[in-house]
Enzyme design. Structure first.
Site, mmCIF file in Angstrom:
data_model
loop_
_atom_site.group_PDB
_atom_site.id
_atom_site.type_symbol
_atom_site.label_atom_id
_atom_site.label_comp_id
_atom_site.label_asym_id
_atom_site.label_seq_id
_atom_site.Cartn_x
_atom_site.Cartn_y
_atom_site.Cartn_z
ATOM 1 C CE LYS A 93 -30.923 -2.818 -10.076
ATOM 2 N NZ LYS A 93 -32.351 -2.672 -10.208
ATOM 3 N NE ARG A 94 -32.311 -9.997 -4.200
ATOM 4 C CZ ARG A 94 -32.689 -10.894 -5.110
ATOM 5 N NH1 ARG A 94 -31.969 -11.977 -5.307
ATOM 6 N NH2 ARG A 94 -33.801 -10.709 -5.794
ATOM 7 C CE LYS A 105 -32.395 -8.162 -8.185
ATOM 8 N NZ LYS A 105 -33.592 -7.355 -8.485
ATOM 9 C CE LYS A 138 -36.897 2.439 -3.117
ATOM 10 N NZ LYS A 138 -36.186 1.258 -2.593
#
Length: 839
Positions: free
Chosen positions: A570-571, A576, A682
């Protein structure tokens, strides 16, 4: 150049000579014919000169032919039936590769494979040639791509608007562990899916001044002396799965009004002659220019206005084809703003209605507000866009007048509701009077005030919007706020990227799940089927084997498909918490060094993602991951029990290989900071278990799969706020209290992983140990390590792990973008689906 033709090109040339042209039909023969025709007549290549890219392009054009009749018929039918349309405004569309997706959605994958096989062409190799479209950056753009897929699949009259960037965000390379950015020249070899529509070009204005002109008893405002830029539209077809609907994605490219100033050229000022052209075309040159300087911020501001002005002018042009006034505008037009990037649409629509079409203020405001919805995608106050007033004064002076008038009327309404509450007025004003860059416009506030609907993208996110970030607005207009939990398209994120698992599912429950993901619930009885579990497990291992090859090709690191694949892609951002993941890896490494015989489940930790070019700490985290990987991967004493890899240049086509291979999905953001996430969906859809905090959509995934089939840890959003408010909170508290955390920190911050670059990680030490780390890395680390131990324990029992993995697939149906779009339509847009018939 080769002097002899390869077999596939020769076969194509021979086929076209002996077969009538059957353009557009979905048969093996017509596909072969159209492929050969395009190779010859569209690309002017023969059997001696055709390159692999030419073959890809010819096939893409042949597949595009199958879309053309549907595309035209869709637009005709929507026009004839006076359809209300949703116009989706997003500054990003992370589309990925189009050829494989269009083949899947046309349901002609077997036909295409057979046609290519007869021509001696390996379809899988051909599909790998296409570059990812450089139209998006992260989750925001990928969500938009899923949404337009679902709109078409649900047969909704819809049109997406965005920008056609010459260069994508950037191509990431890793050198000495650091991220380096290279231009993503994705259009270098052309784009077979786009069609220029210069006849629908729109003129956009910057600069100048506003003049008040008396007209009758009133005043008309004219924006004069401005510099024009032309927006040229490029259209891309968006085909729905298993239906004939082909909607339109219209992307704008900035061009100068004139190619160059001939008078400057004639005087010998060659650079000045093209200065205006270069300035105009720079607007859409690159996705999200670096905004660490004034020029970068101004360019991004210009991008956003070009985008919304062109789009709204086009929407109005389309509306006026069948309408004489704007009384029925909201009956025909719904506009959805994907985050605050298109928020300038509100003053721009007001300007167009009032100044260009003579609509009165009150009607213009009701029309603007009644047509517009706003989706918020962040809980981070610093991520809410604010544009300096000086930008408006310099570039959009008329819009500044309109903004001030909107704000005056709005604050009068607030004051009437809450008399003498000056604090509330200050908090809710569209204008920040004393921000870091002086007076600025709060774009999120503008989007809320100018919309009929404001939605979050997960249940927790929406609740926090109402109780924290936008509490004042939610108290004023509680009916305006609603939740639309995000979703992903099952077409790309299971059917396309994981064909073996898709086939196994369809064999068991039929293929209705592709358009109704809730049907995956029918898989639950298969959990107790030993043969089904064995096949499910073998498919996962095959996917891991393929990913292991990709990893070796891209990084040189050899990993075992028999290890647990633990994935965080992910970014890169502090919230995060890729850093939390690395801290646990170091703890795991230390345990193995202290006890080489320790029976830990072998793990491969896989990272991927890009940092914004100007985000120092995120780029340092990439360096940290790679530094730890270098040490761990070269330590033979670990006996393969631990590997760490950072796969460079993460993108959609790479994600399609990673998602099906993951065993464990890392969704470990600080609780209360991730709006939703879609990677979590996902991964689960492809049979990975989640380790995560109670953040974003993780909460709703937990509700679906149950506590025993997800590894939840960490402080809740409410607890995070309590810790942050503690004046004594420092990471050093956990360092002093926990021996394992202390050992990890000592190993990291005493240069064990960076002997050649001493103290390079000092900013991390200061942040997590001595600073009041707002992301609670050390505060959550012990609970995170315990959750990882629970994952180890379950993975030791392959049958139990497989049961949980199948159950995750079976219960993830809620997180289809089809469901999300259906909710948007039912509760906000009110668009009638229209079935398209083709001959």
């Amino acid at each position: 150049m080769s002097s002899t033709p390869d077999r596939s090109t020769a076969a194509a040339m021979e086929f076209i000579a002996n077969t009538p042209h059957l353009i557009g039909e979905l048969t093996v023969e017509s596909l072969m014919s159209d492929y050969a025709n395009h190779l010859c007549f569209s690309l002017a290549k023969d059997r001696f000169t055709a390159t692999p890219h030419d073959k890809f392009y010819a096939l893409a054009l042949a597949v595009r032919d199958r879309l053309m009749e549907r595309w035209i018929k869709t637009q005709q039918t929507h026009h004839q039936q006076h359809a209300k349309r949703i116009y989706y405004l997003s500054l990003e569309y992370l589309m990925g590769r189009a050829l494989s997706n269009n083949i899947i959605n046309l349901r002609c994958d077997e036909l295409v494979r057979q046609a290519m096989q007869k021509l001696g062409i390996n379809l899988d190799e051909l599909l790998e040639i296409e570059v990812d479209a450089g139209l998006g950056n992260g989750g925001l753009g990928r969500l938009a791509a899923c949404f337009v897929d679902s709109m078409a699949t649900l047969e909704l009259p819809a049109m997406g608007y965005g920008l056609r960037y010459d260069y994508g965000i950037f191509r990431q390379t890793i050198k000495n562990g650091y991220q380096f950015e290279e231009p993503d020249d994705w259009l270098r070899h052309g784009n077979p899916w786009e069609m220029a529509r210069p006849e629908y070009a729109q003129k956009v204005q910057f600069g100048g001044r506003v003049e008040a002109v008396p007209v009758g008893d009133g005043t008309q405002f004219k924006w004069v002396g401005h510099e024009p830029v032309i927006g040229i539209p490029y259209d891309m077809p968006i085909v729905g799965f298993g239906c004939n609907t082909v909607n339109n994605l219209r992307l704008w490219s900035g061009k100068a009004r004139l190619e160059f100033d001939f008078q400057d050229f004639d005087r010998g000022d060659y650079f000045g002659a093209v200065e205006a052209k270069n300035a105009a075309e720079n607007i859409t040159k690159v996705l999200y220019p670096n905004n660490n300087n004034y020029q970068g911020k101004e360019l991004r501001f210009r991008q956003q206005y070009l985008f919304v002005s062109c789009s709204l002018q086009d929407i109005i042009r389309r509306y006026l084809v069948d309408n004489q006034d704007f009384n029925g505008f909201t009956d025909r037009v719904a506009i959805q703003l994907n985050d605050t990037h298109p928020a300038l649409a509100i003053p721009e629509l007001m300007r167009l209605l009032i100044d260009e079409h003579g609509v009165g203020w009150d009607q213009a405001w009701e029309t603007t507000r009644g047509a517009t919805g706003y989706t918020n995608h962040t809980l981070l106050p610093e991520a809410l866009e604010q544009w300096p007033v000086r930008f408006f004064e310099k570039l959009l002076p008329r819009h500044l007048e309109i903004l001030y008038e909107i704000n005056r009327r709005f604050l009068r309404q607030v004051q009437t509701r809450y008399p003498l509450d000056d604090g509330r007025l200050q908090r809710m004003s569209l204008i920040e009077e004393a921000g870091p860059e002086g007076k600025s416009v709060r774009m999120a506030h503008l989007a809320i005030v100018g919309s009929k609907s404001v939605n979050g993208v997960a249940a927790l996110h929406t609740r926090l919007l109402q109780t924290h970030l936008f509490r004042d607005f939610a108290e004023l207009w509680p009916e305006r706020f609603n939740n639309k939990t995000n979703g992903v398209t099952p077409r790309r994120w299971l059917l396309l990227c994981n064909p073996e698992l898709s086939a196994l599912i369809s064999e068991r429950i039929g293929d209705g799940w592709v358009k109704d993901l809730n049907q995956l619930r029918k898989l639950e009885p298969a959990i107790e089927d030993k043969k089904f579990r064995a096949r499910f497990r073998q498919i996962k291992r095959d996917n891991k084997q393929r990913l292991a090859q990709v990893i070796q090709q891209n990084t040189g690191v050899v990993v075992s498909p028999d290890s647990l694949f633990d994935v965080q892609v992910k970014r890169l951002h502090e919230y995060k918490r890729q850093m939390l993941n690395v801290f646990h890896i170091i703890m795991r490494y230390q345990r193995l060094k202290q006890n080489p015989g320790l029976d830990l489940v072998p793990r491969t930790f896989i990272f991927g993602g890009k940092s914004a070019p100007g985000y120092f700490m995120a780029k340092l985290i990439i360096k940290l991951i790679n530094s730890v990987a270098d040490v761990v991967n070269s330590d033979e004493s670990l006996q393969g029990k631990l590997k760490v890899v950072f796969v460079p240049n993460y993108r959609v086509s790479l994600a399609e290989k990673i998602m099906p291979a993951a065993d464990l999905s890392e969704q470990i953001s600080t609780a209360g900071m991730e709006a939703s996430g879609t990677g979590n969906m996902k991964f689960a859809l492809n049979g990975a278990l989640t380790v995560g905090t109670l953040d974003g959509a993780n909460i709703e995934i937990k509700e679906e799969v149950g506590d025993d089939n997800i590894f939840i840890f960490g402080h809740t959003a409410e607890q995070v706020e309590t810790v942050r408010r503690d004046p004594g909170y420092r990471g050093r508290r956990y360092y002093e209290q926990d021996e394992a955390i202390r050992g990890m920190c000592d190993l990291l911050f005493r240069n064990f992983f960076n002997l050649e670059e001493p103290d390079v990680f000092e900013p991390i030490r200061q942040k997590v140990l001595d600073g009041p780390d707002p992301f609670l890395h050390l505060a959550d680390l012990r609970m995170y390590a315990e959750a990882q131990d629970r994952a180890d324990q379950l993975y030791r029992d392959p049958e139990a792990w497989t049961r949980s993995a199948i159950l995750n697939v079976a219960r993830i149906g809620k997180f289809s973008s089809d469901r999300t779009i259906s909710e948007y339509n039912r509760e906000i847009w009110g668009i009638k689906p229209i079935h398209i018939e083709v001959s």
